[in-house]
Scaffold this active site. Structure first.
Site, PDB file in Angstrom:
ATOM      1  N   ASP A 181     -22.345 116.800 -70.630  1.00  0.00           N
ATOM      2  CA  ASP A 181     -23.862 117.674 -71.059  1.00  0.00           C
ATOM      3  C   ASP A 181     -23.678 116.508 -69.543  1.00  0.00           C
ATOM      4  OD1 ASP A 181     -22.891 119.635 -71.963  1.00  0.00           O
ATOM      5  OD2 ASP A 181     -24.529 118.610 -73.474  1.00  0.00           O
ATOM      6  N   ASP A 226     -17.509 124.900 -79.038  1.00  0.00           N
ATOM      7  CA  ASP A 226     -18.664 123.553 -79.013  1.00  0.00           C
ATOM      8  C   ASP A 226     -18.833 123.444 -80.195  1.00  0.00           C
ATOM      9  OD1 ASP A 226     -20.439 122.008 -77.892  1.00  0.00           O
ATOM     10  OD2 ASP A 226     -21.698 123.774 -77.146  1.00  0.00           O
ATOM     11  N   LYS A 266     -16.100 129.037 -74.885  1.00  0.00           N
ATOM     12  CA  LYS A 266     -15.921 127.786 -75.060  1.00  0.00           C
ATOM     13  C   LYS A 266     -16.600 127.336 -76.726  1.00  0.00           C
ATOM     14  CE  LYS A 266     -19.994 125.151 -73.256  1.00  0.00           C
ATOM     15  NZ  LYS A 266     -20.690 124.866 -72.494  1.00  0.00           N
TER      16      LYS A 266
HETATM   17  C1  GLA Z   1     -23.612 121.725 -76.041  1.00  0.00           C
HETATM   18  C2  GLA Z   1     -22.726 121.810 -74.318  1.00  0.00           C
HETATM   19  C3  GLA Z   1     -23.472 122.380 -73.803  1.00  0.00           C
HETATM   20  C4  GLA Z   1     -24.187 123.571 -74.104  1.00  0.00           C
HETATM   21  C5  GLA Z   1     -25.274 124.030 -74.796  1.00  0.00           C
HETATM   22  C6  GLA Z   1     -25.496 124.944 -76.013  1.00  0.00           C
HETATM   23  O1  GLA Z   1     -24.220 120.696 -75.604  1.00  0.00           O
HETATM   24  O2  GLA Z   1     -22.447 120.774 -74.046  1.00  0.00           O
HETATM   25  O3  GLA Z   1     -22.789 122.199 -72.862  1.00  0.00           O
HETATM   26  O4  GLA Z   1     -22.979 124.844 -74.278  1.00  0.00           O
HETATM   27  O5  GLA Z   1     -24.267 123.032 -76.302  1.00  0.00           O
HETATM   28  O6  GLA Z   1     -26.539 124.925 -76.929  1.00  0.00           O
END
Ligand code: GLA
Length: 845
Positions: free
Chosen positions: A664, A594, A592
């Site tokens: 989120d 980010d 993932k």
């Molecule tokens: C972001 C992502 C979440 C998670 C956090 C971790 O907010 O969108 O899904 O992975 O970071 O810090």
């Protein structure tokens, strides 16, 4: 128009006597009885008294009225080119090539031409650059004449006027070359008109030479001239595949060696166009691009509505639809990096009022770009121009001679049958071209983020694996918090940038954790955020100049972090090594990626004072370079695109990814409309949806909503009550049964959930043998049938509710075999009617 005089007897009309203003020339203007440089015509050391001097690429169309006998000349590269230059001369009649010289180079003797043109209507004299670019291509048609029949009208020079179109199944984009040599677009959605085009109708308008509206292109040339005047210079068509054609339209400035190619790829059966622009020049110095739109389509302004999607963290993709009125409506982003935090670079133009799912002409647009963008809708009364591309704001780009600037790709999808058909075309394209492995149904994933947050160690994570396996999960993902030693990543205030596994939490690194998963036949994935650093990190201590910041300003943090300056080669290498090292760990087959902040202080200590405005564009190109390398080096590793939720959801980045984390916010009540809105552009297989404990919604409702998209969960399975665990296991098993239909089949959006008591959709397999219907009850409501669409009317389907909720009466039609026609007409009464209930119905043979 030239006045056509009659010739008394068969006689020669010299080419140089025609109106040469109508002849195009790649440099300067064609000259009468002189070479293009203004000196006497001279080829291979021999001088000619008569003729036309021009420069490749050049074109002259002559109306012969079918009354000519011969065309003759001595052709070659003029000696004023100093022995340089290579061109080809072509003589064509009514579109057919009658004679061509082959490559003719500087310094060589003249080549004689003598062509029979009896019966030819339009004679076309062309000089090409010989395929090797045009510099010093001084080309002479010496002693060139046309022998006309007795009594014929004198031949006349024609304007280089042409029309051509790009057609897909139900869409046509039509262009014409105006009398002034400029390229015009016929207004989309307007009735056919025969009147001459106006400057407002330019296909790709340029600023500074008469066009006064919002331009597609604005350039400062090497000598400081701020005007551009592009003339049509030919088009090529390539059939890339049976259903796919690439049209390249070349435009060339009338006074500068500056050219623009409009590139349009048509996916005919899907009514989908990809459009981008290539800009090149050979000026004496660099030019500065100030505006460089990817696309500038022109639409009829009558009843034109725009649907667009704004948002914020945890509130992504909120729709609004409005009538476009005179003035310029701008949707943009000036934040780079995770540029779509506040609005997605995708929109829908509806030509018949507010759009409907099943009728009306709609055009979806989506810019494949993960940086600052601008979509401007300039309504000037006569038309609406949709200008889409990189945001010109503070983004001036210096282009050196000989380099090519390629804009991001704009994707357009047309339908004359409403939003549903538009989305199905978009999804089918995305599965083939927009996403990685778009024909492979996605695995069920368990994440630890909502379960443990930053609070975990090796045993806590491994403790989730057995229950994950038990309920049918196929893949486990370890989210944020696994790295950093001097500054452990135990919260979001430290450690970003230090990608060594934390020794206290994971004493032997990531490999043993991945091995524990693999041992249970679970795949293992990992969270990374390679583009960032906390100031509290060893990385920042060692390389404070690696972050994007403005000198003399206090560092502004977002989520306590800074963005690394990817324009800097050391940073590119550092980030690549992070990615390479992590994805190389044995057992890791998923990541993932980010990105949790955007740019607010856009300064680069690498780019230097004159190229600061390159940051927005160079960052994105460097990012795509990294993503591309990751996908090529790890072709089997599945990637999820995330940016603090949906801060970076676009087809620019998505082509390197399998799916994206849309928000989120995992509240299923929010996700029902949000997934609906994303689905206008993105197939549900790409939209990750997790059942979580957030907002305490019933587990059955949460799972049902999540399984309509790319299903996963983010739950503490160790603590999960057995009844909820059973619901999850039931949902996973149902999902595995239908995911080929929901992910690879066609989507029909049935009942819009926004401000409604319920929402409903259905999917149909490509052979129409199977379908799945989802009904989500958002508020208490009446018990009403839901009517699926897209079924085979003549086929029978057995109706079955999947993973029914315990304690609720099932379907009255459970187990019945019903004809598709009846199902679509009468509908099915679902088992849900109270808020936060859901019903998933399978229709199968
Ligand atoms: C972001 C992502 C979440 C998670 C956090 C971790 O907010 O969108 O899904 O992975 O970071 O810090």
């Amino acid at each position: 128009m030239m006045c056509a005089a009659s010739l008394a007897s068969a006689e020669t009309v010299w080419l140089s006597s025609l109106d040469l203003k109508r002849m195009t020339s790649g440099w300067s203007v064609p000259k009468v009885d002189l070479g293009v440089a203004g000196k006497p015509l001279s080829i291979g050391g021999k001088q000619f008294a008569r003729g036309v001097g021009t420069h490749a690429t050049s074109k002259l169309r002559v109306d012969l009225g079918r009354k000519a006998n011969r065309f003759f000349a001595q052709v070659g590269v003029d000696d004023s080119a100093g022995g340089q230059g290579s061109v080809e001369f072509i003589v064509a009649g009514d579109g057919k090539i009658l004679w061509q010289s082959g490559l003719v180079t500087g310094g060589k003797p003249a080549v004689p031409v003598d062509v029979n043109v009896a019966g030819v209507g339009v004679l076309d004299l062309r000089v090409t650059d010989g395929g090797d670019g045009s510099g010093s291509e001084h080309a002479d048609w010496a002693e060139a004449g046309i022998e006309m029949q007795a009594g014929a009208q004198a031949p006349t020079a024609l304007l280089p006027f042409e029309t051509f179109s790009l057609r897909t199944k139900s869409f046509a984009l039509e262009f014409r070359v105006g009398d002034d040599g400029r390229l015009y677009q016929n207004v989309l959605g307007a009735p056919d008109v025969n009147e001459p085009p106006q400057r407002l109708d330019e296909a790709y308008p340029q600023w500074g030479d008469g066009y006064i509206w919002e331009p597609a292109l604005q350039v400062s040339h090497a000598d400081g001239n701020t005007s551009t005047a592009l003339l049509y210079d030919g088009a090529t068509r390539t059939n890339e595949a049976p259903d796919r054609e690439l049209l390249r339209i070349k435009l060339r400035d009338s006074a500068y060696p500056f050219e623009v190619t409009l590139c349009l790829r048509a996916h005919r059966g899907r009514d989908l166009l990809e459009q981008w622009i290539e800009i090149r020049h050979h000026e004496s110095g660099a030019v500065k691009l100030e505006h460089m739109a990817s696309s500038a389509l022109l639409l009829s302004p009558t009843n034109l509505h725009l649907a667009h999607f704004f948002g914020d963290w945890a509130k992504e993709m909120q729709p609004t639809t409005e009538l476009l009125t005179p003035g310029t409506k701008v949707l943009d982003s000036k934040i780079g990096v995770r540029a779509h935090q506040f609005r997605n670079p995708s929109f829908i133009l509806s030509l018949d009022g507010t759009p409907s799912e099943t009728s009306g002409r709609v055009l979806a647009g989506s810019l494949a770009w993960s940086g600052s963008f601008q979509c401007a809708f300039d309504h000037n009364g006569r038309g609406v121009r949709a200008l889409c591309g990189v945001n010109p704001f503070a983004s001036g780009y210096t282009l050196a001679a000989g380099e090519t600037f390629t804009t991001p790709t704009m994707i357009w999808v047309w339908s004359d049958q409403g939003l549903g058909d538009m989305s199905r075309k978009f999804h089918a394209w995305a599965r083939d071209f927009g996403l990685r492995d778009g024909h492979v149904p996605r695995a069920v994933l368990l994440n630890n983020w909502y379960a443990t947050g930053f609070d975990f160690d090796f045993n806590r994570i491994v403790g989730l694996f057995d229950p994950a396996k038990e309920i049918g999960t196929e893949l486990v993902l370890l989210d944020d918090g696994w790295f950093g030693n001097k500054y452990p990543r135990v919260n979001d205030r430290a450690g970003l940038g230090d990608w060594q596994p934390n020794r206290r939490r994971l004493p032997d690194g990531l490999a043993p954790l991945a091995a524990e998963a693999v041992k249970r036949s679970l795949r293992f994935g990992i969270w990374i955020e390679p583009e960032m650093a906390n100031p509290k990190s060893e990385l920042f201590e060692q390389h404070p100049d690696w972050v994007i910041a403005q000198a003399k300003r206090e560092l502004e943090l977002q989520r306590n972090q800074l963005v690394l300056d990817l324009t800097r080669p050391e940073v590119q290498q550092f980030e690549w090594h992070i990615i390479r090292d992590i994805l190389s760990v044995t057992g890791i087959s998923y990541a993932k990626w980010d990105c949790n902040r955007y740019l607010t202080q856009p300064g680069s200590s690498w780019l230097g004072p004159h190229r600061q405005s390159h940051l927005w564009i160079d960052y994105v190109h460097a990012l795509y370079g990294l993503m591309d390398k990751a996908t090529k080096t790890f072709p089997k590793t599945e990637l999820m695109l995330c940016a603090g939720g949906g801060g970076r959801v676009d087809y620019g980045a998505l082509r390197y990814f399998h799916e994206f984390w849309p928000s989120d916010n995992t509240d299923p009540l929010v996700r029902v409309p949000m997934q609906w809105d994303y689905s206008y552009f993105f197939p549900l297989m790409s939209i990750v949806s997790h059942a979580t404990h957030s907002d305490n919604r019933p587990m059955h409702f949460g799972c049902s909503v999540a399984m309509s998209a790319n299903f996963g969960m983010d739950l503490d399975l160790v603590k999960l009550p057995p009844e909820d665990k059973a619901i999850c296991a039931g949902a996973i098993s149902a999902y595995k049964r239908i995911r080929d239909v929901t992910q690879l089949g066609d989507l029909y959006r049935l009942e819009r959930p926004h401000a409604a008591t319920r929402g409903a959709l259905n999917f149909v397999s490509s052979d129409r043998a199977r379908a799945v219907v989802f009904v989500f009850q958002l508020k208490d409501g009446p018990v009403l049938p839901v009517r699926p669409q897209g079924l085979d009317a003549s086929r029978r389907y057995v109706v079955r509710e999947l993973n029914p909720e315990l304690g609720r009466p099932g379907l009255a039609t459970e187990g019945k075999s019903i004809a598709g026609e009846d199902l679509m007409r009468d509908g099915i009464v679902p088992s849900c009617s109270k808020a936060l209930e859901a019903c998933v119905i399978e229709l199968a043979p």
